[in-house]
Design a protein around this motif. Structure first.
Motif, short mmCIF file in Angstrom:
data_model
loop_
_atom_site.label_atom_id
_atom_site.label_comp_id
_atom_site.label_asym_id
_atom_site.label_seq_id
_atom_site.Cartn_x
_atom_site.Cartn_y
_atom_site.Cartn_z
N SER A 42 0.82 -1.21 0.00
CA SER A 42 0.00 0.00 0.00
C SER A 42 0.85 1.26 0.00
O SER A 42 0.32 2.37 -0.19
CB SER A 42 -0.94 0.01 1.22
OG SER A 42 -0.21 0.16 2.43
N VAL A 43 2.15 1.12 0.21
CA VAL A 43 3.06 2.27 0.15
C VAL A 43 3.25 2.66 -1.31
O VAL A 43 3.58 1.81 -2.15
CB VAL A 43 4.42 1.94 0.81
CG1 VAL A 43 5.37 3.13 0.70
CG2 VAL A 43 4.22 1.58 2.28
N GLU A 44 3.07 3.91 -1.64
CA GLU A 44 3.07 4.37 -3.03
C GLU A 44 4.38 4.07 -3.75
O GLU A 44 4.39 3.75 -4.95
CB GLU A 44 2.78 5.87 -3.07
CG GLU A 44 2.67 6.43 -4.47
CD GLU A 44 2.35 7.91 -4.48
OE1 GLU A 44 2.35 8.50 -5.57
OE2 GLU A 44 2.12 8.48 -3.39
N SER A 45 5.51 4.14 -3.05
CA SER A 45 6.81 3.96 -3.69
C SER A 45 7.19 2.51 -3.91
O SER A 45 8.19 2.22 -4.56
CB SER A 45 7.90 4.65 -2.87
OG SER A 45 7.68 6.04 -2.79
N VAL A 46 6.42 1.57 -3.35
CA VAL A 46 6.74 0.15 -3.47
C VAL A 46 6.17 -0.41 -4.77
O VAL A 46 5.00 -0.21 -5.10
CB VAL A 46 6.18 -0.64 -2.27
CG1 VAL A 46 6.38 -2.14 -2.47
CG2 VAL A 46 6.87 -0.18 -0.99
N ASP A 47 7.02 -1.12 -5.52
CA ASP A 47 6.60 -1.71 -6.79
C ASP A 47 6.06 -3.13 -6.58
O ASP A 47 4.94 -3.44 -6.96
CB ASP A 47 7.78 -1.73 -7.76
CG ASP A 47 7.36 -2.12 -9.17
OD1 ASP A 47 6.15 -2.14 -9.44
OD2 ASP A 47 8.25 -2.41 -9.99
N ASN A 48 6.87 -4.01 -5.95
CA ASN A 48 6.40 -5.35 -5.64
C ASN A 48 7.16 -5.90 -4.44
O ASN A 48 8.20 -5.35 -4.03
CB ASN A 48 6.53 -6.29 -6.86
CG ASN A 48 7.95 -6.31 -7.40
OD1 ASN A 48 8.87 -6.76 -6.72
ND2 ASN A 48 8.13 -5.82 -8.63
N VAL A 49 6.64 -7.00 -3.89
CA VAL A 49 7.21 -7.60 -2.68
C VAL A 49 7.25 -9.11 -2.83
O VAL A 49 6.29 -9.73 -3.31
CB VAL A 49 6.36 -7.25 -1.42
CG1 VAL A 49 6.98 -7.87 -0.18
CG2 VAL A 49 6.23 -5.75 -1.27
N GLY A 50 8.36 -9.72 -2.44
CA GLY A 50 8.49 -11.17 -2.39
C GLY A 50 8.74 -11.59 -0.97
O GLY A 50 9.31 -10.83 -0.17
N ALA A 51 8.29 -12.78 -0.61
CA ALA A 51 8.45 -13.26 0.77
C ALA A 51 9.11 -14.62 0.77
O ALA A 51 8.89 -15.44 -0.13
CB ALA A 51 7.10 -13.32 1.48
#
Length: 332
Positions: A42-51
């Motif tokens: 939900s942070v505007e500057s974040v493109d994608n996240v892997g876990a």
């Protein structure tokens, strides 16, 4: 004027580690990781996240590891064109996840050079007795706490464990014809859960025979006080010795890991530098109090960390400049 060896720079990658309480199930771990990932995205500057959990990507269905406090690592990719610095993204992630029932540690950059240059302020304490090292470490930590611009202060004993100490009265032990080493051997044998009894040879191969102790016979911190063993006294007669008759017991804190330099124990008290402060300026303020500190006889305290690396670098740079000037003069 404040200095730093390599100033912190923004990158397009960040990391975060989520830690859950002991006893958390895989289902609970995955459910919470989903909530954390949702907040990060939900942070505007974040493109994608892997876990990742337990060495495999979470979305591939790999289970968590078997540690007491299960963890999930998040790899965060930022947009190339963004209006926030890495530190601002870190602060926003922390703000969005602060109400979740987990602990989230966010690293604003994956480029960690602290192993090469040191990080923040560190003081190395050297000596033999762990209790004295702990006292000195707390003294240094108190000075760091009072220094403006420091954060995350540690006295070097953060990761400690509780131990039971058996203090043998040498005079009482001698009445039974025992030395401290003999008492230690008796206790160590009793604490051992297995003993190698003999070795048998089958078809040219040797196999050890291990005798395991029954659980009810194993000593623990409660039973150790009632432990007794046989010993031959100074009069030549065999007697039963109650450990509590020749020794006292006390609980104490000890580091989970003991670092040695040669034959000397080393404890490190440290502090990170708060946002908006320069490590060299904060170190300068700390050194004014540190230089007045007198360590007990047989113990030494020395500055380490990033500021020490900066001073060494500047000294080498001045030397090289002076050497270059001399060489230019000789050539001319």
């Amino acid at each position: 004027m404040g200095m730093s060896i390599i100033p912190q720079t923004d990158t397009d990658q960040m990391m975060a580690t989520m830690t859950m309480p002991k006893g958390t199930t895989n289902d609970e771990l995955y459910e919470m990781s989903g909530k954390v990932m949702e907040q990060i995205l939900s942070v505007e500057s974040v493109d994608n996240v892997g876990a990742m959990a337990g060495g495999g990507m979470l979305m591939m269905g790999m289970g968590s590891d078997s540690s007491d406090e299960p963890q999930i690592s998040f790899y965060i990719m930022l947009k190339e064109k963004r209006g926030q610095s890495n530190k601002q993204v870190e602060n926003e992630i922390n703000e969005k996840t602060k109400d979740l029932a987990c602990t989230l540690a966010v690293e604003s950059s994956t480029m960690d050079i602290s192993a090469l240059t040191g990080s923040g302020i560190a003081v190395e304490i050297r000596g033999s007795d762990l209790d004295t090292l702990a006292e000195i470490g707390q003294d240094i930590a108190d000075m760091l706490e009072k220094t403006e611009g420091t954060t995350d202060v540690k006295n070097g004993m953060a990761k400690n464990k509780e131990e039971t100490r058996i203090i043998v009265d040498k005079q009482k032990a001698m009445e039974y014809g025992l030395t401290t080493a003999q008492v230690y051997q008796q206790v160590a044998t009793a604490l051992s859960s297995s003993t190698s009894a003999t070795t048998i040879t089958v078809e040219g191969k040797d196999y050890p025979i291990i005798v395991l102790s029954d659980d009810k016979d194993k000593l623990d911190t409660e039973k150790i006080k009632d432990y007794s063993f046989k010993a031959t006294g100074m009069d030549g007669e065999e007697k039963t010795v109650q450990l509590s008759d020749i020794a006292t017991f006390e609980l104490a804190k000890t580091p989970a890991t003991i670092i040695r330099d040669g034959q000397t124990r080393v404890l490190t008290a440290s502090a990170a530098i708060a946002d908006g402060y320069n490590v060299s300026l904060v170190s300068r303020d700390f050194e004014s109090a540190f230089n007045a500190y007198k360590a007990p006889t047989g113990y030494s305290v020395t500055m380490a960390g990033e500021n020490t690396s900066i001073n060494d670098t500047m000294r080498d740079a001045v030397f090289m400049i002076a050497f270059a000037i001399v060489m230019i003069y000789l050539i001319m």
